[in-house]
Design an enzyme around this catalytic site. Sequence first.
Site, PDB file in Angstrom:
ATOM      1  N   PHE A 109       0.858  -1.183   0.000  1.00 36.01           N
ATOM      2  CA  PHE A 109       0.000   0.000   0.000  1.00 36.01           C
ATOM      3  C   PHE A 109       0.890   1.228   0.000  1.00 36.01           C
ATOM      4  CE2 PHE A 109      -2.328   3.567   1.726  1.00 36.01           C
ATOM      5  CZ  PHE A 109      -3.460   3.536   0.928  1.00 36.01           C
ATOM      6  N   LYS A 125       2.673  11.482   6.858  1.00 34.81           N
ATOM      7  CA  LYS A 125       1.803  11.284   8.020  1.00 34.81           C
ATOM      8  C   LYS A 125       2.334  11.979   9.272  1.00 34.81           C
ATOM      9  CE  LYS A 125      -0.520   7.138   6.315  1.00 34.81           C
ATOM     10  NZ  LYS A 125      -1.745   7.837   5.903  1.00 34.81           N
ATOM     11  N   ASP A 184       9.511   2.970   1.884  1.00 39.10           N
ATOM     12  CA  ASP A 184       8.309   3.749   2.179  1.00 39.10           C
ATOM     13  C   ASP A 184       8.020   3.628   3.676  1.00 39.10           C
ATOM     14  OD1 ASP A 184       5.780   4.752   2.611  1.00 39.10           O
ATOM     15  OD2 ASP A 184       4.884   3.821   0.849  1.00 39.10           O
TER      16      ASP A 184
END
Length: 407
Positions: A147, A261, A232
Amino acid sequence: MTAPVTSRTSAELIRAEEPVLAHNYHPLPVVVARADGTWVEDVEGRRYLDMLAGYSALNFGHRHPALIDAAHRQLDRLTLTSRAFHNDQLAQFAERLAELTGLDMVLPMNTGAEAVESGIKVARKWAYEVKGVPADQATIVVAAENFHGRTTTIVSFSTDETARQGFGPYTPGFRIVPYNDLAALEAAVDDTTAAVLLEPIQGEAGVVIPDEGYLTGVRELTRRENCLFIADEIQSGLGRTGRTLAVNHESVVPDVLLLGKALGGGIVPVSAVVASREVLGVLRPGEHGSTFGGNPLAAAVGTAVIELLETGEFQRRAAELGVLLRVGLSELVGEGVVGFRARGLWAGVDVDPAVGTGREISERLLGEGVLVKDTHGSTIRLAPPLTITEDELDGALVALEKVLRRG
């Protein structure tokens, strides 16, 4: 009960969204109006323990005083210039982020998906200019069940049909291999490979942790084959796993690091591509950019986030409380939990399907005043703010045990 902030009830607000909001989310039936630390409050004044923390965007809790103070101070001075001009906050942000990560240069963006897209562009440019891959032939190897976001390019290499189906034609140039399989990865890499793009821990897949040595193997393979290792760490980074970065658990330094984030402190969207000078040095004026990327408000908040991480306090808390989380979940195995994976304050919990789906368990926990979110099937994710206390963590585990027994 706190005085309401709106005259409409939770039910009325949820109904009001239905005809005017695109249905790209299926949120739990709670309408948050206030938040502080590890707790949120709905419009009726009911309080809930936040065990999701915005998928790690709220690693430091809601409205952390140091972050709110940094935002307030910057709001009174300057919020946006665009990168057409310099601003007085960006240099410090980039300097300290590079130092924190052990890399050289920073490309500031806004959202996580933007960081991933930017990393892909940079890797391709590096492949053509440095590695010598023929024009338009660069490939990037990724892992199944990944993801990395939901843009058209990113869903092109997703194996999640919900995210992918109906959005073609798909962007070429990607090879998908099983996660945690070095042999398959090695077989997929060739002279056209610009990069290997991986999550050190796969979050959306259910907090899937690779075998010890996998990340080291990826690092060795990419060096040997002269391609980039892009990590990531948008969900796994910035303290979540008990270290500053998840790759730190194997003392691995990637060529390119993707952050987002938590970098915005739960206040503003902030993301970044952080890399060696050799890699990010391939970009020249006009080849990539963002009007809001590196804006002074984001840079000020991002610098305050880095200051919190520089103390090591939040990494230690995640490591220490992570032990309690694993112990508590271990006691639930066989009592409605069939298995779990955890590192630091991050866990994927597989519930016995006979007890309920992940969605059903999340709704039952909502009734107990605890917010979590399901992922695939009967798996739920736990990712509380790193400011959570032992008592609060224990309370969440007690609530989980209660709803499992009820099932």
